[in-house]
Design a protein around this motif. Structure first.
Motif, PDB file in Angstrom:
ATOM      1  N   ASP A  35       0.830  -1.207   0.000  1.00  0.00           N
ATOM      2  CA  ASP A  35       0.000   0.000   0.000  1.00  0.00           C
ATOM      3  C   ASP A  35       0.864   1.257   0.000  1.00  0.00           C
ATOM      4  OD1 ASP A  35      -2.218  -1.589   0.014  1.00  0.00           O
ATOM      5  OD2 ASP A  35      -2.474  -1.524   2.215  1.00  0.00           O
ATOM      6  N   ALA A  36       1.943   1.241   0.787  1.00  0.00           N
ATOM      7  CA  ALA A  36       2.829   2.403   0.813  1.00  0.00           C
ATOM      8  C   ALA A  36       3.491   2.611  -0.549  1.00  0.00           C
ATOM      9  CB  ALA A  36       3.868   2.226   1.901  1.00  0.00           C
ATOM     10  N   LEU A  37       3.896   1.521  -1.168  1.00  0.00           N
ATOM     11  CA  LEU A  37       4.519   1.621  -2.492  1.00  0.00           C
ATOM     12  C   LEU A  37       3.529   2.136  -3.530  1.00  0.00           C
ATOM     13  CD1 LEU A  37       7.063   1.062  -4.195  1.00  0.00           C
ATOM     14  CD2 LEU A  37       6.188  -1.261  -4.560  1.00  0.00           C
ATOM     15  N   ARG A  38       2.282   1.686  -3.440  1.00  0.00           N
ATOM     16  CA  ARG A  38       1.258   2.127  -4.389  1.00  0.00           C
ATOM     17  C   ARG A  38       1.004   3.639  -4.265  1.00  0.00           C
ATOM     18  NH1 ARG A  38      -2.433  -0.831  -2.662  1.00  0.00           N
ATOM     19  NH2 ARG A  38      -2.095  -2.638  -4.015  1.00  0.00           N
ATOM     20  N   LYS A  39       0.965   4.131  -3.045  1.00  0.00           N
ATOM     21  CA  LYS A  39       0.735   5.574  -2.832  1.00  0.00           C
ATOM     22  C   LYS A  39       1.909   6.404  -3.346  1.00  0.00           C
ATOM     23  CE  LYS A  39      -2.227   4.960   1.217  1.00  0.00           C
ATOM     24  NZ  LYS A  39      -2.373   5.176   2.684  1.00  0.00           N
ATOM     25  N   GLU A  40       3.109   5.888  -3.156  1.00  0.00           N
ATOM     26  CA  GLU A  40       4.281   6.636  -3.618  1.00  0.00           C
ATOM     27  C   GLU A  40       4.302   6.738  -5.152  1.00  0.00           C
ATOM     28  OE1 GLU A  40       7.522   4.543  -1.944  1.00  0.00           O
ATOM     29  OE2 GLU A  40       7.172   5.249   0.112  1.00  0.00           O
ATOM     30  N   ILE A  41       4.003   5.641  -5.830  1.00  0.00           N
ATOM     31  CA  ILE A  41       4.004   5.666  -7.295  1.00  0.00           C
ATOM     32  C   ILE A  41       2.845   6.521  -7.816  1.00  0.00           C
ATOM     33  CG2 ILE A  41       3.821   4.228  -9.368  1.00  0.00           C
ATOM     34  CD1 ILE A  41       5.217   2.008  -7.821  1.00  0.00           C
ATOM     35  N   HIS A  42       1.713   6.497  -7.123  1.00  0.00           N
ATOM     36  CA  HIS A  42       0.578   7.343  -7.523  1.00  0.00           C
ATOM     37  C   HIS A  42       0.948   8.828  -7.404  1.00  0.00           C
ATOM     38  CE1 HIS A  42      -3.478   8.816  -8.031  1.00  0.00           C
ATOM     39  NE2 HIS A  42      -3.393   9.471  -6.852  1.00  0.00           N
ATOM     40  N   GLY A  43       1.721   9.180  -6.372  1.00  0.00           N
ATOM     41  CA  GLY A  43       2.153  10.576  -6.253  1.00  0.00           C
ATOM     42  C   GLY A  43       3.124  10.977  -7.344  1.00  0.00           C
ATOM     43  N   MET A  44       3.896  10.025  -7.884  1.00  0.00           N
ATOM     44  CA  MET A  44       4.854  10.333  -8.948  1.00  0.00           C
ATOM     45  C   MET A  44       4.183  10.477 -10.304  1.00  0.00           C
ATOM     46  SD  MET A  44       7.833   7.613  -7.819  1.00  0.00           S
ATOM     47  CE  MET A  44       8.629   7.722  -9.394  1.00  0.00           C
ATOM     48  N   THR A  45       3.123   9.682 -10.562  1.00  0.00           N
ATOM     49  CA  THR A  45       2.544   9.623 -11.903  1.00  0.00           C
ATOM     50  C   THR A  45       1.156  10.248 -12.000  1.00  0.00           C
ATOM     51  OG1 THR A  45       1.620   7.430 -11.430  1.00  0.00           O
ATOM     52  CG2 THR A  45       3.838   7.519 -12.392  1.00  0.00           C
ATOM     53  N   ASN A  46       0.476  10.442 -10.855  1.00  0.00           N
ATOM     54  CA  ASN A  46      -0.902  10.958 -10.848  1.00  0.00           C
ATOM     55  C   ASN A  46      -1.847  10.057 -11.649  1.00  0.00           C
ATOM     56  OD1 ASN A  46      -0.221  13.231  -9.270  1.00  0.00           O
ATOM     57  ND2 ASN A  46       0.430  14.361 -11.119  1.00  0.00           N
ATOM     58  N   LYS A  47      -1.603   8.732 -11.580  1.00  0.00           N
ATOM     59  CA  LYS A  47      -2.464   7.758 -12.248  1.00  0.00           C
ATOM     60  C   LYS A  47      -2.809   6.653 -11.272  1.00  0.00           C
ATOM     61  CE  LYS A  47      -0.469   8.441 -16.868  1.00  0.00           C
ATOM     62  NZ  LYS A  47       0.243   7.808 -17.998  1.00  0.00           N
ATOM     63  N   ALA A  48      -3.852   5.905 -11.601  1.00  0.00           N
ATOM     64  CA  ALA A  48      -4.229   4.757 -10.777  1.00  0.00           C
ATOM     65  C   ALA A  48      -3.185   3.660 -10.935  1.00  0.00           C
ATOM     66  CB  ALA A  48      -5.608   4.250 -11.190  1.00  0.00           C
ATOM     67  N   VAL A  49      -2.729   3.127  -9.795  1.00  0.00           N
ATOM     68  CA  VAL A  49      -1.635   2.146  -9.805  1.00  0.00           C
ATOM     69  C   VAL A  49      -2.148   0.824  -9.265  1.00  0.00           C
ATOM     70  CG1 VAL A  49       0.678   1.608  -8.982  1.00  0.00           C
ATOM     71  CG2 VAL A  49       0.065   3.980  -9.485  1.00  0.00           C
ATOM     72  N   HIS A  50      -1.842  -0.257  -9.997  1.00  0.00           N
ATOM     73  CA  HIS A  50      -2.189  -1.612  -9.559  1.00  0.00           C
ATOM     74  C   HIS A  50      -0.906  -2.437  -9.560  1.00  0.00           C
ATOM     75  CE1 HIS A  50      -4.689  -5.103  -8.839  1.00  0.00           C
ATOM     76  NE2 HIS A  50      -4.065  -5.735  -9.829  1.00  0.00           N
ATOM     77  N   ILE A  51      -0.606  -3.094  -8.428  1.00  0.00           N
ATOM     78  CA  ILE A  51       0.650  -3.831  -8.255  1.00  0.00           C
ATOM     79  C   ILE A  51       0.335  -5.305  -8.040  1.00  0.00           C
ATOM     80  CG2 ILE A  51       2.733  -4.103  -6.863  1.00  0.00           C
ATOM     81  CD1 ILE A  51       2.591  -1.163  -6.176  1.00  0.00           C
ATOM     82  N   ASN A  52       1.029  -6.165  -8.806  1.00  0.00           N
ATOM     83  CA  ASN A  52       0.928  -7.623  -8.660  1.00  0.00           C
ATOM     84  C   ASN A  52       2.277  -8.156  -8.180  1.00  0.00           C
ATOM     85  OD1 ASN A  52      -1.728  -7.624  -9.709  1.00  0.00           O
ATOM     86  ND2 ASN A  52      -0.912  -7.654 -11.815  1.00  0.00           N
ATOM     87  N   ILE A  53       2.242  -9.003  -7.145  1.00  0.00           N
ATOM     88  CA  ILE A  53       3.468  -9.607  -6.594  1.00  0.00           C
ATOM     89  C   ILE A  53       3.511 -11.061  -7.045  1.00  0.00           C
ATOM     90  CG2 ILE A  53       4.837 -10.026  -4.542  1.00  0.00           C
ATOM     91  CD1 ILE A  53       4.281  -7.078  -5.085  1.00  0.00           C
ATOM     92  N   ASN A  54       4.587 -11.459  -7.738  1.00  0.00           N
ATOM     93  CA  ASN A  54       4.767 -12.827  -8.231  1.00  0.00           C
ATOM     94  C   ASN A  54       6.015 -13.432  -7.579  1.00  0.00           C
ATOM     95  OD1 ASN A  54       2.577 -12.623 -10.163  1.00  0.00           O
ATOM     96  ND2 ASN A  54       3.944 -11.312 -11.370  1.00  0.00           N
ATOM     97  N   GLU A  55       5.840 -14.633  -7.059  1.00  0.00           N
ATOM     98  CA  GLU A  55       6.957 -15.304  -6.387  1.00  0.00           C
ATOM     99  C   GLU A  55       7.742 -16.151  -7.383  1.00  0.00           C
ATOM    100  OE1 GLU A  55       7.813 -18.460  -2.721  1.00  0.00           O
ATOM    101  OE2 GLU A  55       5.760 -17.958  -3.338  1.00  0.00           O
ATOM    102  N   ILE A  56       9.067 -16.130  -7.257  1.00  0.00           N
ATOM    103  CA  ILE A  56       9.943 -16.963  -8.080  1.00  0.00           C
ATOM    104  C   ILE A  56      10.201 -18.258  -7.321  1.00  0.00           C
ATOM    105  CG2 ILE A  56      12.219 -17.141  -9.159  1.00  0.00           C
ATOM    106  CD1 ILE A  56      12.195 -14.139  -9.500  1.00  0.00           C
ATOM    107  N   LYS A  57       9.755 -19.361  -7.873  1.00  0.00           N
ATOM    108  CA  LYS A  57       9.843 -20.650  -7.164  1.00  0.00           C
ATOM    109  C   LYS A  57      11.277 -21.159  -7.079  1.00  0.00           C
ATOM    110  CE  LYS A  57       5.340 -20.962  -6.710  1.00  0.00           C
ATOM    111  NZ  LYS A  57       4.705 -20.901  -5.368  1.00  0.00           N
ATOM    112  N   ARG A  58      12.062 -20.962  -8.135  1.00  0.00           N
ATOM    113  CA  ARG A  58      13.427 -21.507  -8.173  1.00  0.00           C
ATOM    114  C   ARG A  58      14.413 -20.365  -8.413  1.00  0.00           C
ATOM    115  NH1 ARG A  58      13.158 -26.769 -11.968  1.00  0.00           N
ATOM    116  NH2 ARG A  58      14.899 -27.394 -10.655  1.00  0.00           N
TER     117      ARG A  58
END
Length: 332
Positions: free
Chosen positions: A85-108
């Motif tokens: 959430d903190a990262l999303r707010k920071e990027i929204h302040g930089m771009t003034n656009k709606a930000v959606h973040i997906n976290i993907n885990e690397i298995k190997r």
């Protein structure tokens, strides 16, 4: 000058896709590009110890979607999603656009070049021997299923005054094969005696186009073809072409008759030669020729015998006739 190129950029559009997907006009292009660079720099700076591997960005008119690939998703997400959430707010302040973040885990993570380079750099910062760190990462990647790995470190290795670069590799890393899925990663170790660069190449196999049917198991090797031919089966592929060339010694595909090969004295066309064989053969020929020169020819022997016997036997009847004539004259 070195003709080196990024393995990922060389394969973009063939087996790899772009890491930023958006379209804009010529006037807005510099602003969009600078926005991408700022987003990546901010995320890498904030989540430096989270094991980030890759960041993909997709942009629409008023929305930005960011895919983060990491080996430690718990650090990125935080407790009950506070960090995201903190990262999303920071990027929204930089771009003034709606930000959606997906976290993907690397298995190997052992098969991710960026993570392997980061782990080697961390070990170098902790004063671990660079050879031990490189060989350990090399063995773990091969054990995890990589077809080939190459690791290179450059800088003031072990604190020496003269900088140098050393590399270790195992398996095959075909950089010029476009269909080979080669992952490339780079990291820097900030040590007390300077920065040490770490480069890692990992070959994950080949990506074939859709609809491609690989070679059958029967045509995979010539050794299998030979076994099938010995057992009486039909040969295919290279074995068939090799089998079809047999029995055409008189006319090989219009190339004319085959000349018989020269054969050495006492040896086959491809037989093994004993050491000193030619010397022995020549010595035998010389010994055979020597007595032949001493003996007279067979046809001349009876003539010589006749010449020697003629003067002994021929005068005997003439002497008897002369003796008789002399006796008759004496009596008369």
């Amino acid at each position: 000058m070195g003709q080196k190129i990024h393995p990922g950029g060389l394969r973009v559009g063939v087996i790899h896709d772009w890491k930023s997907n958006w379209y804009t006009g010529a006037k807005e292009f510099p602003a969009f590009l600078l926005e991408d660079l700022k987003i990546r720099e901010h995320i890498y700076g904030k989540l430096e110890h989270a094991g980030l591997s890759d960041i993909l960005i997709r942009k629409d008119a008023q929305r930005i979607t960011i895919d983060i690939y990491t080996a430690r998703p718990g650090i990125v997400i935080g407790k009950s999603g506070v960090e995201v959430d903190a990262l999303r707010k920071e990027i929204h302040g930089m771009t003034n656009k709606a930000v959606h973040i997906n976290i993907n885990e690397i298995k190997r993570p052992e098969l991710d070049a960026k993570l392997v380079a980061q782990s080697i750099a961390e070990q170098l910062q902790n004063r671990v021997s660079f050879r031990r760190a490189m060989k350990r990462s090399l063995a773990s990647a091969i054990r995890s299923g990589a077809q080939g790995v190459k690791v290179q470190c450059g800088g003031r290795l072990a604190g020496t005054e003269m900088s140098r670069s050393e590399s270790y590799s195992e398996g095959r890393v075909p950089l010029h094969t476009i269909r080979a899925d080669i992952d490339y990663g780079f990291a820097e170790a900030k040590t007390t005696y300077g920065r040490i660069g770490v480069k890692v190449w990992i070959n994950k196999g080949e990506i074939m186009p859709e609809g491609y049917e690989g070679v059958t198991q029967r045509d995979s090797r010539l050794g299998d073809q030979d076994q099938a031919r010995r057992r009486g089966g039909t040969a295919e592929g290279l074995g068939a072409s090799r089998e079809g060339g047999r029995g055409r010694s008189q006319d090989r595909e219009g190339l004319g008759p085959v000349r018989p090969g020269r054969r050495g004295k006492g040896s086959g066309p491809g037989g093994p030669r004993r050491p000193g064989g030619r010397g022995r053969a020549r010595s035998q020929e010389s010994t055979e020729r020597a007595p032949a020169q001493e003996k007279p020819p067979v046809e001349e022997q009876p003539q010589a015998a006749a010449e020697t016997e003629a003067p002994v036997e021929a005068p005997q009847p003439e002497q008897t006739e002369q003796a008789e004539q002399t006796e008759k004259k004496d009596e008369s």
